[in-house]
Design an enzyme around this catalytic site. Structure first.
Site, PDB file in Angstrom:
ATOM      1  N   CYS A 267     -43.941  72.331 -41.245  1.00 47.84           N
ATOM      2  CA  CYS A 267     -44.210  70.906 -41.056  1.00 47.84           C
ATOM      3  C   CYS A 267     -45.178  70.630 -39.908  1.00 47.84           C
ATOM      4  O   CYS A 267     -45.690  69.524 -39.791  1.00 47.84           O
ATOM      5  CB  CYS A 267     -42.910  70.150 -40.826  1.00 47.84           C
ATOM      6  SG  CYS A 267     -41.714  70.339 -42.159  1.00 47.84           S
TER       7      CYS A 267
ATOM      8  N   HIS B  25     -44.081  62.998 -47.011  1.00 42.57           N
ATOM      9  CA  HIS B  25     -44.298  64.141 -46.127  1.00 42.57           C
ATOM     10  C   HIS B  25     -44.851  65.331 -46.920  1.00 42.57           C
ATOM     11  O   HIS B  25     -44.121  66.262 -47.235  1.00 42.57           O
ATOM     12  CB  HIS B  25     -42.969  64.502 -45.442  1.00 42.57           C
ATOM     13  CG  HIS B  25     -43.002  65.693 -44.547  1.00 42.57           C
ATOM     14  ND1 HIS B  25     -44.139  66.166 -43.942  1.00 42.57           N
ATOM     15  CD2 HIS B  25     -41.999  66.529 -44.155  1.00 42.57           C
ATOM     16  CE1 HIS B  25     -43.838  67.219 -43.210  1.00 42.57           C
ATOM     17  NE2 HIS B  25     -42.552  67.470 -43.339  1.00 42.57           N
TER      18      HIS B  25
ATOM     19  N   CYS C 283     -40.984  68.158 -35.899  1.00 42.22           N
ATOM     20  CA  CYS C 283     -40.018  69.247 -35.954  1.00 42.22           C
ATOM     21  C   CYS C 283     -40.454  70.202 -37.057  1.00 42.22           C
ATOM     22  O   CYS C 283     -41.230  69.826 -37.943  1.00 42.22           O
ATOM     23  CB  CYS C 283     -38.609  68.729 -36.202  1.00 42.22           C
ATOM     24  SG  CYS C 283     -38.393  67.853 -37.774  1.00 42.22           S
TER      25      CYS C 283
END
Length: 412
Positions: free
Chosen positions: A97, A364, A394
């Site tokens: 991510c 996302h 994160c």
């Protein structure tokens, strides 16, 4: 904490950035290869930045899942079809991510090695994550289990910690005493703010529309994007929608006793984003942002969502800035409990945090998200005549990453 990676930069400009619309899983971009999304974004950002592709000295690209049979070639094909010189190398970057943030960090490092400009692209097709098996190269034995699984679903599970990503957010909710109502309230804020921003046209400036088109490069096979029949163009993020507290409260939690639901977790989306990074001294006009610092740290996989806390703390410590001197924060909303826990741990002024909503409302697409965070952040600083911004995420497996940027147009 001890440890962590901190890199300071003094002459790095993010010249310009662009992204495609974020489109829901199974939506209008579901059949499009992430390579073609990446090429589209890469071509668009070079045009927007006024950069000659022949001036690019390096290509950095990220994409998490192997969502096409030619996935190995993604960085190289981005360069070839964006028109960079044949001799320019290309590199795949992977920090889950945090990949979009890592692209910018590595680009800044490459400038130190003499690259005149770096093209950064993050692309993700969550829709094309495969149904895969890893045990059957030698064939199928009679009566033996068949190992095909949904890669997208299985990739959300961390076998080291024996927990999935939703479970890590539930762990943070228990650790920080976050009630379901608190978590849903943050999600509602994200949905409402993103929808308001979209309706006001705020996101339109950072988006390049997608239509069916072909990409040509001399000496190579044509490739391109083909949208579903009857659809001429995709120009808006598809996930922002009206909702209310009652609707969010009706959703079942993913895990019994947890707080995370489909409504307060990030939307699953396809999309790509890109940036041109160059020495600040080489810019002939004010760039989008100056990149001042990048940090990356490790945290417990059981509570991976807390990663932005030590990453931002390390950044503030090395920069000499206090949290209240940062004008805007963009922290990826992997899950609502995660971003609320981070905000509480850092004692952030939430009026400065994700002011136009976040991934809960927008989506996302893993490798592209960090670039969107920085783009959105830089635009806020410029429009508000503000100076400093921090983007953070994160990272599954237990990491956190943060970038400090400065508005080059800021005047006190």
């Amino acid at each position: 904490m001890s440890g962590g990676l901190c890199t300071v930069f003094d002459d790095v400009a993010i010249v310009d950035m662009v992204r495609t619309p974020w489109v829901d899983l199974g939506g209008a971009l579901a059949t499009v290869s992430p390579i073609d999304l990446a090429i589209k974004a890469g071509r668009a950002v070079l045009a927007r930045a006024g950069s000659d592709p022949q001036a690019v000295g390096s290509v950095l690209a990220g994409s998490m899942a192997q969502a096409s049979f030619d996935a190995y070639f993604l960085p190289r094909h981005v360069g070839l079809y964006c028109g960079v010189p044949l001799a320019v190398p290309a590199l795949a970057v992977q920090r889950i991510c945090g990949t979009g943030l890592e692209l910018l960090r590595q680009a800044a490092e490459q400038l130190r090695s003499g690259a005149p400009q770096v093209l950064c692209v993050g692309a993700e097709s969550m829709s094309r994550n495969p149904i895969a098996a890893y045990e059957h190269r030698g064939g199928f034995r009679l009566g033996a289990p068949v190992g095909f699984k949904d890669f997208l679903w299985e990739a959300l599970y961390d076998p080291a910690a024996d927990v999935d990503m939703i479970g890590t957010a539930d762990n943070l909710a228990r650790e920080h005493g976050l009630a379901r109502e608190t978590v849903d309230a943050w999600a509602l804020r994200s949905h409402q703010r993103a929808l308001q921003a979209q309706q006001a046209g705020w996101f339109a400036e950072e988006i390049v529309s997608i239509s069916s088109e072909s990409f040509f490069a001399d000496g190579y096979q044509p490739r391109g994007i083909e949208l579903p029949r009857g659809l001429a163009e995709v120009s808006r993020d598809s996930h922002p929608r009206p909702t209310d507290a009652a609707a969010l409260a009706r959703l079942r939690t993913v895990h019994p006793g947890g707080v995370q639901t489909a409504g307060n977790s990030c939307a699953v989306a396809d999309g790509a984003a890109a940036a041109v990074v160059a020495p600040y001294a080489s810019c002939t006009r004010p760039p989008l942002a100056k990149l001042l610092m990048a940090t990356a740290v490790g945290v417990s996989p059981h509570t991976m969502g807390i990663g932005p806390v030590p990453a931002i703390e390390l950044l503030l410590r090395h920069s000499g800035l206090r949290a209240d001197q940062i004008d805007r924060f963009e922290i990826n909303e992997a899950q609502a409990a995660q971003v609320v826990a981070v905000a509480q741990a850092l004692q952030l002024d939430v009026a400065k945090l994700n002011v136009h909503g976040g991934a809960i409302a927008l989506g996302h697409p893993l490798a592209a998200t960090g670039l969107r965070l920085v783009h959105t952040l830089a635009r806020q600083l410029q429009q508000g005549h503000l100076r400093y911004g921090v983007a953070a995420a994160c990272i599954g497996g237990g990491q956190g990453m943060a970038l400090l940027i400065e508005n080059p147009r800021f005047t006190a």
